[in-house]
Scaffold this motif. Structure first.
Motif, short mmCIF file in Angstrom:
data_model
loop_
_atom_site.label_atom_id
_atom_site.label_comp_id
_atom_site.label_asym_id
_atom_site.label_seq_id
_atom_site.Cartn_x
_atom_site.Cartn_y
_atom_site.Cartn_z
N GLU A 140 0.82 -1.20 0.00
CA GLU A 140 0.00 0.00 0.00
C GLU A 140 0.85 1.25 0.00
OE1 GLU A 140 -2.83 -0.13 3.13
OE2 GLU A 140 -3.15 -2.26 2.90
N ASN A 142 -5.41 0.40 3.31
CA ASN A 142 -6.17 0.81 2.13
C ASN A 142 -6.88 -0.38 1.49
OD1 ASN A 142 -5.42 3.56 2.34
ND2 ASN A 142 -3.42 3.09 1.46
N SER A 143 -6.38 -0.84 0.37
CA SER A 143 -7.07 -1.93 -0.32
C SER A 143 -6.97 -3.25 0.45
CB SER A 143 -6.48 -2.12 -1.73
OG SER A 143 -5.16 -2.58 -1.66
N ARG A 144 -7.94 -4.12 0.21
CA ARG A 144 -8.04 -5.44 0.84
C ARG A 144 -8.05 -5.35 2.37
NH1 ARG A 144 -2.98 -7.52 -1.62
NH2 ARG A 144 -2.88 -5.45 -2.57
N ARG A 145 -8.72 -4.35 2.88
CA ARG A 145 -8.82 -4.24 4.33
C ARG A 145 -10.11 -4.90 4.81
NH1 ARG A 145 -10.56 0.85 2.59
NH2 ARG A 145 -12.48 1.62 3.56
N SER A 204 -17.62 -9.25 -0.52
CA SER A 204 -16.69 -8.37 -1.20
C SER A 204 -17.30 -7.01 -1.48
CB SER A 204 -16.25 -9.01 -2.53
OG SER A 204 -15.52 -8.09 -3.31
N ASP A 215 -6.60 -3.91 -6.01
CA ASP A 215 -6.58 -2.49 -5.67
C ASP A 215 -7.92 -1.95 -5.21
OD1 ASP A 215 -3.95 -2.48 -6.39
OD2 ASP A 215 -4.24 -1.50 -8.33
N LYS A 216 -9.01 -2.55 -5.65
CA LYS A 216 -10.33 -1.97 -5.40
C LYS A 216 -11.19 -2.78 -4.43
CE LYS A 216 -10.73 0.21 -9.96
NZ LYS A 216 -11.55 0.30 -11.21
N GLN A 217 -10.67 -3.86 -3.93
CA GLN A 217 -11.52 -4.77 -3.15
C GLN A 217 -11.22 -4.72 -1.66
OE1 GLN A 217 -13.02 -9.44 -3.22
NE2 GLN A 217 -11.33 -8.82 -4.55
N ASN A 218 -12.27 -4.60 -0.86
CA ASN A 218 -12.20 -4.76 0.58
C ASN A 218 -13.16 -5.89 0.99
OD1 ASN A 218 -10.38 -2.53 1.04
ND2 ASN A 218 -12.11 -1.17 0.60
#
Length: 482
Positions: free
Chosen positions: A64, A323-326, A426, A459-462
């Motif tokens: 990140e 940030n991402s994948r949190r 997701s 990059d866009k997925q939590n």
């Protein structure tokens, strides 16, 4: 007349039959070749291998926040074994002679990812000019001492060194300003280092494979030195060398050695192949060196805990991300784990985390869970028998999560578990229409290459964990603990 005509037509029929037979045989051969080598990029059972090939066989772990002469005896025998068990020699500079090693090339590929140059005799390293003068070779050779040769993106950020013939003492080679009685070992922390996963898989594990047999009688020369990076891993370096690491690119000295090795040997991601390693060491020996480096006391995990302050409870460490994948419901996860009988810790490692402190925290854990990412590399500090739960983001990423953490876990004596994120867990479900290919056909996104895959699924997925599934996973992890 008819007999004569028939006799003239017979050869034509035979010829036509031969041609048709040859065409059918060619079609069969082409079909076999196509099935073997040109299959659909995501054919059943081959998706992982072919996707990796499509992406230049490159696993790029995104963060990140980017940022005396040779000893004899056992050591010599070990090095002999390493050279002979490596991949067939390629890109040979010259057969060793005039101080080189008899019957071995000077430079050779030890794997598709690593090149090693091994020279003995009169050796002068002028790091300021990226030049190494060597007696006994008759041509120049250029090499980059970083174990990621298959990845041009990484190698763009690695400084190239040139081995030059040292023909006689009156040549243009600079005079020695500092003489060493031990071998030198030149490696780089360019490329993707600074990312914890790449620190280990590209640099530290290959360094251990290549230098542990020197029994600390070796001088490290580091190209591309990041001072903060060296400070971070100095305790580990002290397990391999008794000398301070030299910033070879910027050092003004001309260092002279009786022997020099350039480039570390890669075996596999985050791993060691004992049969190819000097002394037949394994990744468990690598972990043992880390334990000694950072003073880690816990050797084995237990469902009864054992770490200080846990009051007999097993400790769960949740690897947090910024940030991402949190985890979107991290607090609820911690509460559910505490209710299930775990002593819970939540931590977020980054480039600035004190390595020794974080290593001790990981070593205190019996179970560690986190979304796929560089933070899971801290599994190297887990005690024997601990459980690692990798949360696999939605998007068909099992091939990626398998290579990076699942496959290495068994060799590290760590119990591994997957937690595969479902679509309703997701955040992607809120970002795309329900009929969008990102949600309905992940492999169509994979076919577009690494950048498209990374943008969509990394990059866009939590993740918002299903707490019922999470509780069941923790119970299974508890059952796996010794």
């Amino acid at each position: 007349m008819k007999s004569s005509l028939r006799s003239r037509q017979e050869p034509r029929r035979v010829s036509n039959a031969v041609i048709i037979g040859a065409m059918l045989l060619s079609l069969c051969v082409l079909s076999i070749v196509k099935a073997r080598y040109c299959a659909t990029p995501f054919a059943a059972g081959k998706a992982e291998d072919q996707l990796q090939e499509q992406m230049n066989s490159s696993i790029r772990m995104e963060t990140e926040e980017e940022s005396p002469a040779r000893t004899s005896g056992e050591e010599e025998d070990d090095e002999e074994e390493e050279a002979t068990s490596a991949a067939p020699a390629a890109k040979v500079v010259a057969a060793a002679g005039g101080g080189g090693r008899k019957g071995k090339p000077t430079c050779y590929m030890t794997s598709k990812r690593s090149e090693r140059c091994d020279v003995s005799g009169d050796i002068r390293v002028d790091g300021n000019r990226s030049a190494i003068y060597v007696s006994g070779i008759d041509r120049e050779w250029k090499t980059k001492p970083y174990a990621r040769y298959h990845d041009p993106v990484a190698m763009e950020h690695v400084r190239q060194y040139t081995l030059k013939p040292l023909l006689d003492t009156t040549s243009a080679a600079p005079a020695c300003t500092k003489n060493h009685s031990v071998p030198g070992f030149l490696f780089s922390n360019g490329g993707f280092s600074g990312n914890l996963y790449h620190d280990y898989t590209d640099v530290l594990v290959p360094l251990f494979i290549s230098t542990h047999q020197f029994k600390r009688r070796v001088q490290f020369l580091l190209s591309g030195m990041k001072p903060w990076w060296v400070v971070k891993f100095t305790p580990f370096f002290r397990q391999l060398t008794r000398f301070d690491v030299i910033d070879v690119d910027n050092d003004r000295e001309v260092h002279c050695f009786p022997r020099l090795v350039v480039g570390a040997t890669f075996h596999k991601d985050m791993g060691v192949i004992p049969a190819k390693s000097p002394g037949h060491v394994s990744v468990v020996d690598f972990k043992r060196a880390l334990r000694a480096a950072f003073g880690l006391e816990r050797e084995a995990a237990s469902r009864r805990g054992g770490a200080p302050g846990t009051n007999g409870k097993p400790r769960l460490l949740i690897i947090s991300r910024r940030n991402s994948r949190r985890f979107l419901n991290e607090r609820e996860m911690a509460s559910a784990a505490a209710a299930a009988g775990f002593d819970v810790r939540v931590a977020e490692p980054d480039q600035h985390t004190d390595m020794a402190t974080f290593a001790k925290l990981v070593n205190s854990a019996d179970v560690m869970i986190g979304v796929h990412g560089a933070g899971l590399t801290n599994m190297v500090f887990l005690p024997r028998g601990a459980v690692l739960i990798q949360v696999v983001p939605f998007g068909g990423l099992e091939w990626l999560t398998g290579v990076t953490f699942k496959d290495p876990a068994a060799d590290m004596e760590v119990n591994y578990m997957d937690y595969n994120v479902k679509l309703d867990e997701s955040s992607l479900i809120d970002q795309y229409p329900r009929n969008h290919p990102v949600l309905t056909d992940p492999y169509a996104i994979h076919k577009q290459g690494w950048d498209a895959l990374k943008a969509a699924y990394l990059d866009k997925q939590n993740i918002r964990m299903d707490l019922d599934r999470f509780r069941a996973t923790l119970q299974e992890a508890l059952n796996r603990l010794p």
